[in-house]
Scaffold this motif. Structure first.
Motif, short mmCIF file in Angstrom:
data_model
loop_
_atom_site.label_atom_id
_atom_site.label_comp_id
_atom_site.label_asym_id
_atom_site.label_seq_id
_atom_site.Cartn_x
_atom_site.Cartn_y
_atom_site.Cartn_z
N ASP A 1 -1.11 5.62 -10.00
CA ASP A 1 -1.28 4.41 -10.81
C ASP A 1 -0.65 3.14 -10.40
O ASP A 1 0.22 2.53 -11.18
N ASN A 2 -0.81 2.60 -8.94
CA ASN A 2 -0.22 1.45 -8.54
C ASN A 2 1.38 1.20 -9.06
O ASN A 2 1.56 0.03 -9.36
N ASN A 3 2.00 2.00 -8.78
CA ASN A 3 3.50 1.81 -9.12
C ASN A 3 4.17 0.90 -7.93
O ASN A 3 3.38 0.36 -6.96
N ASN A 4 5.42 0.56 -8.25
CA ASN A 4 6.06 -0.71 -7.23
C ASN A 4 6.00 -0.25 -5.78
O ASN A 4 5.79 -1.04 -4.81
N PHE A 5 6.33 0.92 -5.58
CA PHE A 5 6.66 1.36 -4.11
C PHE A 5 5.38 1.35 -3.45
O PHE A 5 4.84 1.05 -2.38
N CYS A 6 4.23 2.04 -4.29
CA CYS A 6 2.86 1.81 -3.64
C CYS A 6 2.45 0.26 -3.21
O CYS A 6 1.95 0.29 -2.13
N LEU A 7 2.60 -0.54 -4.30
CA LEU A 7 2.35 -1.73 -4.19
C LEU A 7 2.86 -2.41 -3.12
O LEU A 7 2.42 -3.16 -2.26
N TRP A 8 4.17 -1.98 -2.81
CA TRP A 8 5.02 -2.51 -1.69
C TRP A 8 4.28 -2.19 -0.20
O TRP A 8 4.22 -2.84 0.61
N LEU A 9 3.79 -0.97 -0.23
CA LEU A 9 3.26 -0.37 0.69
C LEU A 9 1.98 -0.92 1.14
O LEU A 9 1.83 -1.26 2.18
N THR A 10 1.18 -1.48 0.25
CA THR A 10 0.03 -2.11 0.48
C THR A 10 0.26 -3.68 1.04
O THR A 10 -0.39 -4.11 1.85
N SER A 11 1.42 -4.44 0.61
CA SER A 11 1.79 -5.44 1.02
C SER A 11 2.68 -5.55 2.24
O SER A 11 2.87 -6.59 2.81
N TYR A 12 3.12 -4.52 2.82
CA TYR A 12 3.94 -4.47 3.93
C TYR A 12 3.12 -4.46 5.15
O TYR A 12 2.05 -3.70 5.47
N ALA A 13 3.36 -5.61 5.83
CA ALA A 13 2.25 -5.95 6.83
C ALA A 13 2.19 -4.69 7.93
O ALA A 13 1.05 -4.40 8.57
N ALA A 14 3.42 -3.97 8.37
CA ALA A 14 3.41 -3.09 9.30
C ALA A 14 2.76 -1.88 9.04
O ALA A 14 2.17 -0.91 9.75
N THR A 15 2.64 -1.55 7.76
CA THR A 15 1.55 -0.18 7.09
C THR A 15 0.40 -0.21 7.63
O THR A 15 -0.08 0.87 8.06
N VAL A 16 -0.47 -1.28 7.80
CA VAL A 16 -1.70 -1.18 8.40
C VAL A 16 -1.91 -0.92 9.87
O VAL A 16 -3.09 -0.95 10.23
N ALA A 17 -0.77 -0.82 10.44
CA ALA A 17 -0.79 -0.85 11.91
C ALA A 17 -0.41 0.74 12.15
O ALA A 17 -0.50 1.23 13.42
N LEU A 18 -0.30 1.43 11.17
CA LEU A 18 -0.06 2.77 11.11
C LEU A 18 -1.30 3.90 11.12
O LEU A 18 -2.32 3.36 10.65
N ASP A 19 -1.18 4.99 11.82
CA ASP A 19 -2.31 5.98 11.26
C ASP A 19 -1.53 6.72 10.13
O ASP A 19 -0.56 6.66 9.57
N LEU A 20 -2.72 7.52 9.49
CA LEU A 20 -2.06 8.04 8.26
C LEU A 20 -0.99 9.24 8.60
O LEU A 20 -0.08 9.19 7.54
N SER A 21 -0.81 9.98 9.53
CA SER A 21 0.43 10.78 9.84
C SER A 21 1.75 9.83 9.83
O SER A 21 2.53 10.16 9.36
N ALA A 22 1.66 8.64 10.58
CA ALA A 22 2.69 8.00 10.51
C ALA A 22 3.07 7.35 9.23
O ALA A 22 4.30 7.34 8.85
N LEU A 23 2.18 7.05 8.41
CA LEU A 23 2.16 6.33 6.92
C LEU A 23 2.76 7.60 6.29
O LEU A 23 3.88 7.29 5.58
N VAL A 24 2.64 8.85 6.31
CA VAL A 24 3.12 9.97 5.42
C VAL A 24 4.60 9.88 5.97
O VAL A 24 5.39 9.99 5.04
N ASP A 25 4.79 9.87 7.26
CA ASP A 25 6.04 10.04 7.68
C ASP A 25 7.05 8.76 7.24
O ASP A 25 8.10 9.00 6.63
N MET A 26 6.39 7.63 7.23
CA MET A 26 7.20 6.46 6.88
C MET A 26 7.47 6.68 5.30
O MET A 26 8.83 6.45 4.76
#
Length: 188
Positions: free
Chosen positions: A52-77
């Motif tokens: 439900d769009n909590n702050n950590f998830c919202l931070w992930l969507t605004s963090y520029a480096a996030t969209v440079a990752l693949d799903l595996s790296a996202l989960v690791d991060m």
């Protein structure tokens, strides 16, 4: 007459064939660990009911480096940030247990410290599974951390004058939940 018998038999097994084909063929919406993370995907994941769009998830969507990752790296991060935050909370609980003069608070903080040790260990296990590409085990380990830390959350909610620690615990709990939901995408 023979045609209607064949037609009837084909139509009677058609639903069964559809079900079998659905099980055998992967869904077009399924994701693989090497799929690139997009803003749309993050928004979709962050909108899932337990998150439900909590702050950590919202931070992930605004963090520029996030969209440079693949799903595996996202989960690791996500798991790495969860582990770091869990260790910070563990340290705080140990400090609180060592400095309080209230025996009830001391017991609660010590129990929460044990919960944090177990939860952080579970998150570290989830990270190890993700890095070894044992994706089916990652959500189980993340869920275990979530279950463990929920008991600390319940204990802290009953206390007065510890709202800051209850909030930190609640944030960790949400981060564990995100790790669980995000990692379950790797197995769907």
């Amino acid at each position: 007459m023979a045609f209607s018998c064949v037609t009837r038999n084909v139509f009677s097994i058609l639903p069964l064939l559809v079900i079998i084909l659905t099980i055998i063929t992967p869904l077009s919406s399924s994701l693989s660990p090497s799929d690139k993370v997009t803003t749309e995907l993050l928004n979709q994941l962050c909108a899932k009911p337990p998150i439900d769009n909590n702050n950590f998830c919202l931070w992930l969507t605004s963090y520029a480096a996030t969209v440079a990752l693949d799903l595996s790296a996202l989960v690791d991060m996500v798991l790495q940030k969860t582990q770091v935050f869990g260790n910070m909370n563990l340290s705080a609980m140990k400090d609180l247990a060592a400095t309080t003069t209230d025996p009830y608070l001391k017991d609660t903080y010590e129990i929460c410290a044990i919960d944090y040790e177990l939860a952080v260990t579970a998150i570290e296990g989830a990270q190890a599974f993700a890095r070894s590409k044992s994706y089916e085990l990652v959500p189980q380990a993340a869920s275990k951390a979530l279950d463990i830390i929920s008991s600390c959350e319940a204990d802290l909610k009953d206390l007065k004058n510890v709202s800051a620690y209850s909030i930190r615990n609640s944030l960790f709990e949400r981060m564990c939940n995100i790790g669980n939901v995000f990692s379950s995408v790797l197995t769907s």
